[in-house]
Design an enzyme around this catalytic site. Structure first.
Site: not given
Ligand code: PEP
Length: 252
Positions: A9-11, A96, A166, A213, A234-235
């Protein structure tokens, strides 16, 4: 046997030029891993560019949202058919979107129905906040989001859905849930809710991802757990080497 599944997920990150650069570096490393369903979810404006780069490979493409209506006066929204022109997946109900954009279990439910009708695989996010976790409400929150989100689906459609657990407190914070805690939620809360709603055969078919994370160092441990079928990242999905390492861990 559920095929491992990893989605990035690049957001709201990467311009089109940056998206092209990331995919041209990452794509080759990912494309050779052939036992994991891999999905990249860039922002809408980069979807076409990424589609052109990954066309003909086994990499999948997903959007981060859609609207449930087919067309019409919904300024700023994107319909299921528009997403389906380029993608086979869509992330729905991300925390989000629930927190900042008023997404509720009802709107998530409408979107899941619309996505499935358009032939998309929904990746449906559920998870409790830190407050809810501390108050001992994880089971109540996660099972309600799962049940209300998937309300009204028939068994065949439900089996196509991917659920991502999540915990909100773990997203983007570096405070990942332990693999044991995530396994417990996946098994005792998410899969149990799915079994109550659709029967255990269907519940056994549904992929349940962990998200929050996940990184190159901690990913492998999640994938040793029987009810963790993959990850929503995500990140770390914005860093080529890290995302490849996570997918590799899912493949092993
Ligand atoms: C996400 O965006 O769904 C996510 C889990 O982000 P991160 O991996 O950065 O916690």
């Amino acid at each position: 046997m559920r095929t491992p599944f990893v989605a990035g997920n690049w957001k709201m990150n990467k311009t089109v030029a940056e998206a092209r650069e990331l995919v041209s570096v990452m794509g080759k490393g990912l494309a050779v891993i052939n036992n994991v369903e891999i999905v990249l979810c860039p922002p809408f404006v980069s979807i076409l560019a990424v589609a052109n780069l990954i066309g003909g490979t086994r990499l999948g493409l997903g959007a981060q949202n859609l609207h449930w209506e087919e067309k019409g006066a919904f300024t700023g929204e994107v319909s299921p058919a528009m997403v389906k022109e380029f993608c086979n997946y869509v992330i729905l109900g991300h925390s989000e979107r629930r927190t900042y954009f008023g997404e509720t279990d009802l709107t998530v439910n409408k979107k899941i129905h619309a996505a499935l009708k358009a032939g998309l695989t929904p990746i449906v996010c559920v998870g409790e906040t830190l407050e809810e976790n501390k108050a001992g409400k994880t089971a109540q929150v996660v099972s309600t989001q799962t049940k209300e989100g998937l309300q009204g689906l028939d068994a065949e459609s439900a089996a196509k859905v991917v659920v991502a657990y999540e915990p909100v407190w773990a997203i983007g914070t570096g405070l990942a849930a332990t693999a044991d805690d995530a396994q417990q939620v996946h098994c005792d809360i998410v899969r149990k809710s799915l079994a109550d709603q659709f029967g255990s055969d269907v519940a056994q078919k549904i992929r349940i991802l962990y998200g929050g994370s996940v990184n190159a160092a901690n990913a492998a441990e999640y994938f040793t757990k029987p009810d963790i079928d993959g990850a929503l990242v995500g990140g770390a999905s914005l860093k080529s080497d890290d995302f490849i390492a996570i997918v590799q861990a899912a493949s092993n």
